[in-house]
Design a protein around this motif. Structure first.
Motif, short mmCIF file in Angstrom:
data_model
loop_
_atom_site.label_atom_id
_atom_site.label_comp_id
_atom_site.label_asym_id
_atom_site.label_seq_id
_atom_site.Cartn_x
_atom_site.Cartn_y
_atom_site.Cartn_z
N GLN A 157 29.36 49.36 -21.23
CA GLN A 157 29.13 49.22 -19.79
C GLN A 157 29.46 50.13 -19.17
N HIS A 158 30.60 50.84 -19.22
CA HIS A 158 31.20 51.84 -18.21
C HIS A 158 30.13 52.85 -18.26
N LYS A 159 29.83 53.56 -19.61
CA LYS A 159 29.00 54.60 -19.75
C LYS A 159 27.72 54.25 -19.08
N ALA A 160 26.82 53.07 -19.50
CA ALA A 160 25.74 52.77 -18.96
C ALA A 160 25.66 52.61 -17.46
N ASN A 161 26.80 52.29 -16.80
CA ASN A 161 26.92 52.09 -15.25
C ASN A 161 27.02 53.68 -14.73
N ARG A 162 27.74 54.63 -15.40
CA ARG A 162 27.63 56.10 -15.07
C ARG A 162 26.22 56.41 -15.02
N LYS A 163 25.37 56.10 -15.88
CA LYS A 163 23.88 56.41 -15.99
C LYS A 163 23.12 55.57 -15.14
N GLY A 164 23.74 54.60 -14.33
CA GLY A 164 22.60 53.85 -13.55
C GLY A 164 21.61 52.81 -14.40
N GLU A 165 22.06 52.70 -15.63
CA GLU A 165 21.13 51.95 -16.63
C GLU A 165 21.73 50.59 -16.83
N PRO A 166 20.88 49.64 -17.05
CA PRO A 166 21.44 48.26 -17.77
C PRO A 166 21.94 48.54 -19.03
N LEU A 167 22.84 47.64 -19.47
CA LEU A 167 23.30 47.81 -20.84
C LEU A 167 22.51 46.69 -21.56
N LYS A 168 21.87 46.91 -22.80
CA LYS A 168 21.24 45.82 -23.57
C LYS A 168 22.35 45.17 -24.29
N VAL A 169 22.20 43.73 -24.53
CA VAL A 169 23.21 42.93 -24.96
C VAL A 169 22.31 41.88 -25.82
N SER A 170 23.02 41.87 -27.10
CA SER A 170 22.53 40.83 -28.13
C SER A 170 23.57 39.90 -28.68
N ILE A 171 23.38 38.77 -28.43
CA ILE A 171 24.60 37.68 -28.87
C ILE A 171 24.19 37.02 -29.88
N PHE A 172 24.58 37.21 -31.17
CA PHE A 172 24.35 36.60 -32.44
C PHE A 172 25.25 35.40 -32.41
N ILE A 173 24.88 34.09 -32.78
CA ILE A 173 25.60 32.92 -33.11
C ILE A 173 25.33 32.56 -34.58
N GLY A 174 26.42 32.18 -35.36
CA GLY A 174 26.03 31.74 -36.67
C GLY A 174 25.87 32.57 -37.80
N GLY A 175 25.17 32.60 -38.54
CA GLY A 175 24.96 33.35 -39.77
C GLY A 175 26.38 32.98 -40.82
N PRO A 176 26.21 34.02 -41.80
CA PRO A 176 27.35 33.81 -42.86
C PRO A 176 28.82 34.11 -42.09
N PRO A 177 29.90 33.37 -42.46
CA PRO A 177 30.92 33.14 -41.62
C PRO A 177 31.77 34.41 -41.66
N ALA A 178 31.51 35.36 -42.45
CA ALA A 178 32.07 36.89 -42.39
C ALA A 178 31.50 37.40 -41.23
N HIS A 179 30.37 37.18 -40.76
CA HIS A 179 29.95 37.80 -39.45
C HIS A 179 30.77 37.49 -38.09
#
Length: 609
Positions: free
Chosen positions: A196-218
């Motif tokens: 986020q710090h790097k994105a802020n310096r560029k004045g850009e939004p930071l893309k975020v993906s939130i994964f829930i579930g899947g194999p427990p190893a994840h």
């Protein structure tokens, strides 16, 4: 090897590690209360098949015991350990390349696998379709407790430079616009904060993906403190025995094809909203503070998706098993990162971050008869500057010499330190520094102090086995109780201010000093309830180290300074509850009574307790 969360649950049920809850259960406090009761009893994983207000099932207590956790990873555990060990010490491969060819092959086979942009396995839903689980009565809303939060480095795009972390995600409540905004709680030193710090310096939004579930190893991969350069996505493939499958949707957000749910969105520079309160792993509420706001773009769910969750609170909780898994998988990592250290134990009963116990080396002057901490202090500074260990407030460190010691035998380790420490010389403070965001014992958010208690050499004193006479019948201080050898709890008046505390402690230290030396009692804990604090070692660890700020709350009998170094004859830690502390977590008794129906003879959980 599990390809989905459901395949894991089927396997657990087949082997007696899971129970299905058929009754409708309210995600408002009921689900968390059921989880807490079953976890405390050492019970099985719980599959909630009828979640009020949501079409989706939910599962908890997957990692509730270390035995069940290792059972889930039984086919990939050894190969994963081998790869991490090789990454920690690459010279092993050079010394014996044929022996380690299997580890290298496992790593190559675990590389993430891009599967294109097809979203055929998902359907688009809304945040309000999810199981919106509220855990504690004062929580600000529903939270995701087992998310895998994915971000890419704005300077180096791509999955191998990405960060996968587990950060608290608030779905509802406060000032969030329903289905459009959610909150993220993380610290700037974490991977997502750097992105986020790097994105802020560029004045850009930071893309975020939130994964829930899947194999427990994840899920486990999102909390692993991996060696520098070892990707969480590679680790997820190693531990699951199957390459992490991913692609990008039409908006350019990374999608885990293995996840049950995916939430995508953006964090814009300087875009925050109040987040919290939320029951946390120290056993208190973390209070309301501004944290990054995520603007939701899309929410996806697979057919028959299952929502995994846990409940955090005063330890031990399910995340205790996370800590033990991490220790067993990466136990040697800290030895590689901090030369001279033999063992570091972040004490779970004290909330993990407040208290570290460590064993180091003392080799600087082996030719001298009189030993004092030297190399130990170098090691202590390295520990307090390393990753999440830097959040610690208290570090007790000893040199192992002729007598074998272990930081995991907490009572014996405290005795070893207290028998050897020179209280005039071996206490070292760091003031006006950073501590854990969730720790409210300090002088402000993220602000507090640290102290190192270091000990080596020969035994200097015998520890008292009962409360000393000098602590009996003191004015305004009473009910002394032995906690551990050499450690006594003492009740004091309710804390009102630090100005009053300074005066009270002056009176106490002077009174004790006038009664004569007390070498067998090097540590006194001033508290609200000495019966509670002395009742168990867990109570001592929790109350003492979560309710004190070293620079403000450590006093001493016959204390003074020598060339700016503070020392004393007997240490006093003021662990009374302070007005600025966060409130402790307390169960709702009406909810406790409501969930009794599940444990009755006809209930799904009959016989579990």
């Amino acid at each position: 090897m599990y390809t989905t969360l459901e395949s894991c649950l089927i396997d657990l049920e087949r082997h007696g590690h899971l129970i299905r809850i058929r009754e409708e259960v309210d995600p408002e406090l009921e689900m968390s209360a059921i989880h807490l009761r079953v976890f405390e009893a050492g019970g099985p994983a719980l599959l909630f098949e009828n979640v009020k207000g949501s079409p989706y099932r939910a599962v908890s207590n997957l990692f509730g015991t270390i035995e069940r956790s290792k059972f889930m990873f039984r086919q990939t555990w050894d190969s994963t350990q081998n790869v991490i060990a090789l990454r920690n010490d690459p010279m092993k491969a050079l010394k014996n390349p044929f022996r380690h060819v299997g580890a290298a092959t496992s790593a190559i086979k675990a590389l993430p696998l891009k599967r294109g942009s097809s979203m055929s396995g998902f359907k688009e839903i809304k945040i309000t379709d999810l199981p919106l689980i509220k855990h504690w009565p004062m929580d600000g809303g529903a939270f995701v407790t087992l998310p895998q939060v994915y971000t890419e480095d704005p300077d180096k795009a791509g999955i191998m430079k990405a960060n996968l972390g587990m950060y608290r995600v608030q779905l509802t409540g406060n000032d969030y616009t329903a289905n459009e905004e959610i909150g993220l709680h993380y610290q700037i030193h974490r991977g997502i904060g750097i992105h986020q710090h790097k994105a802020n310096r560029k004045g850009e939004p930071l893309k975020v993906s939130i994964f829930i579930g899947g194999p427990p190893a994840h899920t486990l991969s999102a909390v692993m403190p991996l060696p520098e350069g070892l990707s969480e996505l590679l680790f997820a493939g190693l531990l699951s025995g199957r390459r992490f499958r991913y692609g990008y949707d039409a908006d350019g957000f990374c999608i885990s094809h293995d996840a049950d749910f995916v939430i995508t969105g953006e964090i814009h520079p300087d875009d925050t909203k109040p987040e919290g309160p939320f029951g946390d792993h120290l056993g208190y509420y973390s209070l309301i503070h501004p944290f990054p706001l995520m603007r939701v773009r899309k929410v996806y769910a697979k057919h028959n998706a299952i929502w995994p969750f846990t409940v955090v609170g005063r330890p031990p909780q399910e995340d205790t098993a996370f800590g033990e898994l991490i220790h067993q998988l990466t136990g040697g990592a800290v030895k590689q990162e901090v030369p001279g250290v033999k063992e570091v134990h972040a004490v779970d009963a004290a909330g993990v971050h407040p208290l570290l116990l460590a064993i180091g080396s003392e080799r600087y002057t082996p030719y001298t008869k009189i030993k004092q901490p030297a190399e130990l202090l170098t090691i202590a500074n390295r520990i307090l500057g390393t990753g999440q260990l830097s959040l610690a407030k208290y570090l007790f460190i000893a040199a192992e010499e002729e007598q074998p010691i272990s930081t995991h035998h907490v009572s014996e380790f405290f005795s070893y330190i207290l028998e050897r420490i020179d209280l005039k010389r071996d206490i070292h403070f760091q003031t006006n520094t950073t501590i854990d965001t969730l720790d409210y014992s300090g002088s402000g958010l993220n602000q507090g102090s640290k102290v190192v208690f270091a000990a080596c050499g020969d035994k200097k004193r015998s520890l008292c086995m009962e409360a000393p006479e000098q602590l009996q019948a003191l004015r305004n201080f009473d009910n002394p109780r032995l906690v551990l050898p050499g450690v006594v709890a003492l009740e004091g008046p309710a804390f009102s201010s630090y100005a009053d505390a300074a005066q009270q402690l002056d009176e106490l230290t002077n009174a004790v000093h006038m009664r004569g030396d007390m070498p067998g009692c090097p540590l006194i804990i001033l508290c609200d309830d000495s019966n509670f604090l002395s009742e168990s070692i867990d109570n001592f660890l929790w109350a003492t180290f979560t309710r004190s700020n070293p620079s403000h709350d450590i006093y001493g009998v016959n204390s003074g300074y020598s060339y700016k170094h503070w020392g004393c004859d007997n240490v006093i830690i003021d662990a009374r509850t302070k007005p600025h502390h966060a409130p402790p977590l307390i169960l709702d008794q009406a909810v406790e009574q409501r969930i009794d129906r599940l444990f009755a003879n006809s209930g799904s959980l009959s016989g579990v307790l």
